[in-house]
Design an enzyme around this catalytic site. Structure first.
Site, mmCIF file in Angstrom:
data_model
loop_
_atom_site.group_PDB
_atom_site.id
_atom_site.type_symbol
_atom_site.label_atom_id
_atom_site.label_comp_id
_atom_site.label_asym_id
_atom_site.label_seq_id
_atom_site.Cartn_x
_atom_site.Cartn_y
_atom_site.Cartn_z
ATOM 1 N N SER A 29 0.815 -1.207 -0.089
ATOM 2 C CA SER A 29 -0.055 0.005 0.013
ATOM 3 C C SER A 29 0.784 1.189 0.034
ATOM 4 O O SER A 29 0.621 2.259 -0.618
ATOM 5 C CB SER A 29 -0.972 -0.009 1.081
ATOM 6 O OG SER A 29 -1.693 -1.086 1.212
ATOM 7 N N ARG A 33 1.506 4.213 -3.000
ATOM 8 C CA ARG A 33 1.404 5.748 -2.814
ATOM 9 C C ARG A 33 2.769 6.437 -2.819
ATOM 10 O O ARG A 33 2.600 7.845 -2.935
ATOM 11 C CB ARG A 33 0.693 5.865 -1.301
ATOM 12 C CG ARG A 33 -0.842 5.550 -1.450
ATOM 13 C CD ARG A 33 -0.989 4.864 0.206
ATOM 14 N NE ARG A 33 -2.605 4.902 0.188
ATOM 15 C CZ ARG A 33 -2.996 3.553 -0.244
ATOM 16 N NH1 ARG A 33 -2.529 2.587 -0.605
ATOM 17 N NH2 ARG A 33 -4.511 3.430 0.011
ATOM 18 N N SER A 174 -13.509 1.454 2.629
ATOM 19 C CA SER A 174 -12.521 1.120 1.556
ATOM 20 C C SER A 174 -11.568 2.100 1.741
ATOM 21 O O SER A 174 -11.700 3.363 1.337
ATOM 22 C CB SER A 174 -13.413 0.995 0.227
ATOM 23 O OG SER A 174 -12.198 1.081 -0.692
ATOM 24 N N GLN A 176 -9.213 2.192 -0.422
ATOM 25 C CA GLN A 176 -9.088 2.802 -1.955
ATOM 26 C C GLN A 176 -10.030 3.948 -2.335
ATOM 27 O O GLN A 176 -9.629 4.787 -3.170
ATOM 28 C CB GLN A 176 -9.348 1.407 -3.037
ATOM 29 C CG GLN A 176 -8.212 0.510 -2.630
ATOM 30 C CD GLN A 176 -8.406 -0.951 -3.570
ATOM 31 O OE1 GLN A 176 -9.320 -0.940 -4.114
ATOM 32 N NE2 GLN A 176 -7.586 -1.935 -3.547
ATOM 33 N N ASP A 326 -7.491 -7.977 4.223
ATOM 34 C CA ASP A 326 -6.471 -8.961 3.414
ATOM 35 C C ASP A 326 -6.041 -10.026 3.948
ATOM 36 O O ASP A 326 -5.498 -10.996 3.415
ATOM 37 C CB ASP A 326 -5.464 -7.781 2.922
ATOM 38 C CG ASP A 326 -5.534 -6.829 1.592
ATOM 39 O OD1 ASP A 326 -6.823 -7.357 1.063
ATOM 40 O OD2 ASP A 326 -5.158 -5.744 1.635
ATOM 41 N N LYS A 353 -12.722 -8.750 -3.824
ATOM 42 C CA LYS A 353 -11.474 -8.488 -4.024
ATOM 43 C C LYS A 353 -10.823 -9.061 -5.333
ATOM 44 O O LYS A 353 -11.766 -9.419 -6.235
ATOM 45 C CB LYS A 353 -10.667 -9.194 -2.762
ATOM 46 C CG LYS A 353 -10.676 -8.337 -1.453
ATOM 47 C CD LYS A 353 -10.083 -6.987 -1.495
ATOM 48 C CE LYS A 353 -9.952 -6.354 -0.486
ATOM 49 N NZ LYS A 353 -9.097 -5.223 -0.353
ATOM 50 N N ARG A 402 -3.327 -13.959 -2.478
ATOM 51 C CA ARG A 402 -3.274 -14.168 -1.119
ATOM 52 C C ARG A 402 -4.455 -15.759 -0.907
ATOM 53 O O ARG A 402 -4.225 -16.535 0.090
ATOM 54 C CB ARG A 402 -4.314 -13.206 -0.254
ATOM 55 C CG ARG A 402 -3.747 -11.915 -0.517
ATOM 56 C CD ARG A 402 -4.168 -11.015 0.469
ATOM 57 N NE ARG A 402 -3.514 -9.511 0.348
ATOM 58 C CZ ARG A 402 -2.369 -9.135 0.475
ATOM 59 N NH1 ARG A 402 -1.313 -9.906 0.884
ATOM 60 N NH2 ARG A 402 -1.938 -8.035 0.058
#
Length: 448
Positions: A29, A33, A174, A176, A326, A353, A402
């Site tokens: 993540s 960014r 979320s 996102q 996650d 997901k 995952r």
């Protein structure tokens, strides 16, 4: 491993104790960014510890397509020469974000308030994922989007020539969606306000502040109210990426269920919006100690010492879901090896997901002899106790990294080996998974 090539069947089996040091990759993540905000800044951003998985590499390529200069200087070491807020150029070709929902949604946000047009696509998994959750808020700024039925990729976004600041309440928990709206607000005049009822991972807010944006968060009766002042001059920074707690989850969980195991996982992010799994594991009876707590790159980190433990089932509260969304797939593996029942509530986001992760884990666990229950928002695993999962199945990964890693962890303690149909997606987030786990003593191998 490649998440975009031929399938890579893999298998794991019971072996000896796991021991040693697990140097997991940088946080995915934060890596996304760092590249994006570096591209939106003036001057040079230096990044160390960047995750070099396919998802992040696809974001690096996208930033180049929008005009930033992105250079790999060495292992995990990258520089970004930014173009400034509002400085994105129109890309000459389609932006392929591979498997990354984070990448595509954040990039849509940060170009939505510039007068340019971009078309986005991704792999088969990403093309199934809903993008309306991002195109709805960026439309409030004035952007227009045209995609496939159901708001799916490929999708063309036409950025707003005269963007307006917005006040937006996210309809789901979320990070996102929140981040896409905040990034869109960067190039809008005035103040953009994003409200979320439940706190989600706050890496975007922390990093925006670090790059020089004026941003604040207040807890009110409405929820968490995040206010961003638009059109700042972001300045290039030095970013040290902490190690990814979502990747650390796999060696940590493996050590907890393989008898005699004792491992150290150094430098793992302990951001309170990301550490729900570790809280849950301790409640289940996990022997985890958090050593040498410190701060790196504006994020709290610690070294995790993890030893084999006898685990028991618990009820995981729905309020914790956002901080560990996650990690539920690998948590369900631990639940199968625990005594009693583990109830996971508030997990509806798992349905959208990289795959429907509740369905994928449920079907695989059932094939391995584990009893489960599920509905749209709840996942229940009836534990068989340590080492009592029969195994012996080949589990479908549905192009989901995952899911693949979770079943490979389960195979390390099941009575019979467990196979996965395709381990190639693992490269999107954890390209050194295979080598790291076998280095600790895990019996994991490719079967084709």
């Amino acid at each position: 491993m490649s998440g975009h090539g031929e399938p890579i069947p893999m298998m794991s089996r019971k072996g000896g104790a796991l021991t040693g040091v697990a140097q997991v990759p940088g946080d995915k993540s934060i890596s996304h960014r760092a590249l994006i905000l570096g591209a939106l800044s003036v001057g040079e951003t230096k990044i160390t510890g960047l995750l070099e998985g396919q998802d992040v590499l696809d974001t690096a390529k996208a930033m180049r397509a929008f005009g930033a200069t992105v250079t790999r200087e060495g292992e995990g070491a990258w520089t970004v020469q930014g173009v400034g807020v509002g400085g994105f150029k129109e890309p000459e070709d389609v932006i392929d974000c591979g498997n990354s929902g984070t990448g595509v949604r954040l990039i849509m946000g940060c170009m939505a308030t510039s007068p340019i047009t971009a078309t986005f696509t991704g792999d088969a998994s990403l093309r199934k994922r809903p993008m309306g959750r991002v195109t709805d808020p960026i439309a409030l700024f004035g952007a227009k989007s045209v995609g496939r039925e159901g708001g799916r990729l490929p999708m063309t976004v036409i950025g707003a020539a005269n963007p307006l600041p917005v006040r937006y309440t996210t309809p789901m928990a979320s990070a996102q969606v929140k981040s896409a709206a905040l990034l869109a607000g960067l190039n809008a005049p005035g103040q953009t306000v994003v409200i979320e009822k439940e706190a989600t991972r706050d890496h975007t807010e922390r990093m925006l502040r670090g790059f020089g944006a004026e941003i604040s968060t207040q807890k009110t009766d409405e929820g968490y109210v995040i206010t961003l002042t638009g059109q700042p001059e972001l300045k290039g920074q030095t970013v040290s990426v902490p190690r990814d707690p979502s990747s650390a989850a796999f060696p940590v969980c493996a050590a907890l269920i393989v008898p005699g195991s004792d491992i150290l996982v150094p430098g793992v992010s302990q951001n309170p919006t990301r550490n729900g799994l570790f809280t849950t594991l301790v409640e289940m009876g996990a022997d985890i100690t958090f050593e040498n707590p410190r701060e790196e790159g504006g994020e709290p980190v610690a070294d995790l010492r993890v030893r084999y433990s006898n685990l028991h089932g618990i009820e995981v509260p729905p309020a914790r879901a956002a901080s560990m969304i996650d990690e539920y797939p690998v948590l369900s593996v631990l639940a199968a090896n625990a005594t009693g029942t583990t109830v996971m509530k508030g997990v509806h986001e798992l349905r959208v997901k990289e795959s429907d992760r509740i369905d994928a884990m449920a079907r695989g666990l059932e094939a391995c002899g584990v009893s489960i229950e599920e509905d749209s928002d709840t996942f229940i695993v009836h534990g068989l106790g340590a080492g009592n999962v029969p195994g012996g199945a080949t589990c479908k990964t549905h192009i989901d990294h995952r899911i693949a890693m979770s079943f490979l962890i389960l195979g390390l303690i099941s009575k019979q080996p467990i196979s996965v149909d395709d381990g190639s997606p693992i490269a999107t987030s954890f390209p050194i998974f295979e080598d790291l786990m076998t280095g600790l003593g895990a019996q994991i191998e490719r079967t084709a």
